[in-house]
Write an enzyme that holds these catalytic residues in place. Structure first.
Site, PDB file in Angstrom:
ATOM      1  N   SER A 200       0.839  -1.192   0.000  1.00 39.45           N
ATOM      2  CA  SER A 200       0.000   0.000   0.000  1.00 39.45           C
ATOM      3  C   SER A 200       0.873   1.239   0.000  1.00 39.45           C
ATOM      4  O   SER A 200       2.056   1.195   0.356  1.00 39.45           O
ATOM      5  CB  SER A 200      -0.932   0.027   1.221  1.00 39.45           C
ATOM      6  OG  SER A 200      -0.186   0.197   2.424  1.00 39.45           O
TER       7      SER A 200
ATOM      8  N   ASP B   6      12.774   3.117   2.121  1.00 42.18           N
ATOM      9  CA  ASP B   6      11.922   3.215   3.300  1.00 42.18           C
ATOM     10  C   ASP B   6      12.601   2.694   4.566  1.00 42.18           C
ATOM     11  O   ASP B   6      12.339   3.190   5.665  1.00 42.18           O
ATOM     12  CB  ASP B   6      10.561   2.560   3.074  1.00 42.18           C
ATOM     13  CG  ASP B   6      10.629   1.132   2.562  1.00 42.18           C
ATOM     14  OD1 ASP B   6      11.717   0.525   2.568  1.00 42.18           O
ATOM     15  OD2 ASP B   6       9.577   0.618   2.127  1.00 42.18           O
ATOM     16  N   THR B   7      13.495   1.720   4.421  1.00 40.33           N
ATOM     17  CA  THR B   7      14.196   1.246   5.609  1.00 40.33           C
ATOM     18  C   THR B   7      15.165   2.296   6.139  1.00 40.33           C
ATOM     19  O   THR B   7      15.358   2.424   7.351  1.00 40.33           O
ATOM     20  CB  THR B   7      14.947  -0.069   5.320  1.00 40.33           C
ATOM     21  OG1 THR B   7      14.040  -1.015   4.753  1.00 40.33           O
ATOM     22  CG2 THR B   7      15.527  -0.651   6.597  1.00 40.33           C
TER      23      THR B   7
ATOM     24  N   THR C  46       6.078  -6.410   5.435  1.00 38.99           N
ATOM     25  CA  THR C  46       6.204  -7.491   4.456  1.00 38.99           C
ATOM     26  C   THR C  46       7.549  -8.186   4.609  1.00 38.99           C
ATOM     27  O   THR C  46       7.658  -9.406   4.492  1.00 38.99           O
ATOM     28  CB  THR C  46       6.045  -6.927   3.038  1.00 38.99           C
ATOM     29  OG1 THR C  46       4.768  -6.293   2.929  1.00 38.99           O
ATOM     30  CG2 THR C  46       6.160  -8.022   1.999  1.00 38.99           C
TER      31      THR C  46
END
Length: 509
Positions: free
Chosen positions: A17, A242-243, A264
């Site tokens: 998402s 994003d990490t 995920t």
């Protein structure tokens, strides 16, 4: 009177998402609220799995419009973070040549031998410090050789850079995400011409590197018209992997911490000042990705809650209805550590038939096969906790660091059973939260760039710790039971084996 609080939009695209969040930041203030969430649904077309990138871009525009409507205070800036490794190709006019291919697509299944023939695994690791994953960008580019899209490409943009380009018309390659391509030297924090030349990869396809905190342009007129945002609204480069943003969002108060960014995937490791490029590190399949403020994210990719998500999808597709909270309650009552599987096994990367693959793995290792969804769920969560423990212990050993606290951030903080099992497996306290660590890290880098706050990562994390809801889990139970569970897997674990040492097995994730 000067503004003491500023508002920032964080575009945070995950594998399942996307969301646009608005953060309000001041010297003692940090709040975050979601203004728009939209699905990220890949598309199979002619045998290839693609990202629906145009749908995602429309979701971004809708989210920015919602952000404009949510406040009368103009946004100070916008930042973008997404998943890693994937990219879009543009022609000489700046038009997208094809929808980006999904990292779970099978096109890279046989490219490892081609790469390793050109640059052997030890040399590849010494040059880039990246763990072997079959979908790293170099394997995708080798798999794309000879395709019309790559032949016609004038520019290659990683996913967050592609979104930024569509918003601003300015192209750049943000460093933390570039480090996941396996084309960056983590010591120099620049491109590895050695690797690119060995593989025939044209580095001129990539626009110039830029660091988190660098300007990334201003919104184009058509974007302003679509969103209602005023001119000029700047875009700021953040930790666009994003990490990288999630690790900024770890509310640690001391340096002796490990982190697990859950969702995920589970990304478990340490924050270091320098990469670890030893042969032992390669054998243990650790990666040295670059972080904000000159840091290194020394971590291992673990399959994560993908396994449980796929189980739920399979059960629902066959007519079963399983409410996750009820299923987790039943899993908490199931026999602990009855069966565990290696959460790094490449058998779990692909979608579909996940319960059957878990059952097969239990049979191969001579363990009881889960009989019910609750038992399968408990097997998944016990296995993830065991993989978390192994990654943190290995990271501490290989880096010479001591770990006294484990921080879990990301969507997995809502899974209280997984958090408690991780504390039990590691024998260490676990601090869970914040769930939206990536968006918070994104906002904090923007806020510091704009001067709304000051200081280094320690200061940013102190603000997080004082403003965000956190929950601590203390280890319980018999710690030796986890040792016995790990021993049952023994040599069946492939996390360290699948690193390109001539093994036949595919790499773990």
């Amino acid at each position: 009177m000067p503004r003491t609080e500023h508002r920032f939009a964080a575009i945070d695209l995950g594998a399942s998402s996307g969301r646009v969040m608005v953060g309000q930041v001041g010297p003692d203030t940090l709040t975050l609220h979601e203004v728009h969430r939209f699905p990220n649904e890949p598309v199979h077309l002619n045998g290839t799995l693609h990202w629906n990138i145009l749908s995602l871009h429309q979701g971004v525009l809708t989210g920015l419009k919602a952000a404009a409507e949510a406040t009368t205070t103009p946004l100070t800036s916008i930042g973008i973070d997404t998943w890693a490794v994937d990219y879009g190709l543009l022609d000489a006019t700046g038009s997208l040549l094809a929808n980006p291919v999904h990292y779970r697509d099978a096109r890279t299944a046989t490219t490892a031998d081609t790469v390793w023939a050109a640059i052997p695994p030890p040399a590849l690791y010494a040059a880039t410090g990246l763990q072997h994953l079959p979908f790293n960008t170099i394997y995708q580019l080798v798999a794309a050789r000879g395709t019309p899209a790559l032949a016609a490409a004038h520019r290659l943009l990683l996913i967050p850079d592609l979104i930024a380009y569509w918003l601003t018309g300015e192209a750049g390659t943000e460093l933390t995400n570039a480090s996941t391509t396996q084309l960056i030297d983590p010591r120099t924090r620049s491109w590895s011409t050695q690797v690119a030349d060995a593989l025939g990869i044209d580095l001129s396809l990539f626009p110039p590197l830029r660091n988190p905190g660098s300007p990334a342009g201003h919104l184009l007129p058509d974007v302003l018209a679509a969103t209602g945002l005023p001119h000029p609204t700047p875009v700021t480069a953040v930790g666009s992997h994003d990490t990288a943003s999630a690790v900024v969002g770890v509310p640690a108060t001391t340096p002796d911490f490990a982190y697990i960014a859950t969702g995920t995937w589970s990304l478990a490791g340490l924050e270091l000042d320098a990469p670890v490029l030893t042969e032992a590190s390669r054998a243990a399949n650790f990666t040295n990705e670059l972080g904000v403020d000159g840091t290194v994210r020394y971590l291992r990719n673990i399959m994560g809650l993908w396994m449980l998500q796929e189980c739920l999808r399979t059960w629902e597709s066959t007519g079963g209805e399983h409410h996750l909270p009820t299923l987790l309650e039943a899993a908490a009552e199931a026999t602990p550590l009855r069966s565990v599987v290696d959460a790094g096994d490449p058998a779990f990367i692909a979608p579909d038939h996940m319960p059957d693959r878990i059952a097969d793995a239990c049979r191969r290792t001579g363990q009881p096969v889960p009989r019910t969804p609750a038992e399968t769920t408990r097997c998944v969560l016990d296995s993830l906790a065991l993989a978390h423990r192994r990654a943190i212990e290995d990271a501490a050993r290989l880096s010479g660091r001591t770990v006294r606290t484990v921080h879990i951030v990301g969507g997995g903080v809502h899974n209280t059973l997984l958090c408690q099992l991780t504390a039990d497996a590691c024998g260490l306290p676990v601090v869970a939260g914040p769930a939206e660590a990536a968006a918070l890290g994104n906002v904090l880098v923007q806020a510091r760039t704009a001067g709304a706050i000051t200081g280094g990562l320690t200061d940013l994390r102190a603000l997080l710790h004082s403003t965000q809801p956190l929950r601590q889990y203390e280890p319980t139970g018999d710690h030796s039971a986890w040792d016995r569970a790990a021993a049952r897997l023994g040599d069946a674990q492939v996390t360290g084996a699948a690193t390109g040492q001539g093994d036949e097995e595919e790499p773990c994730a």
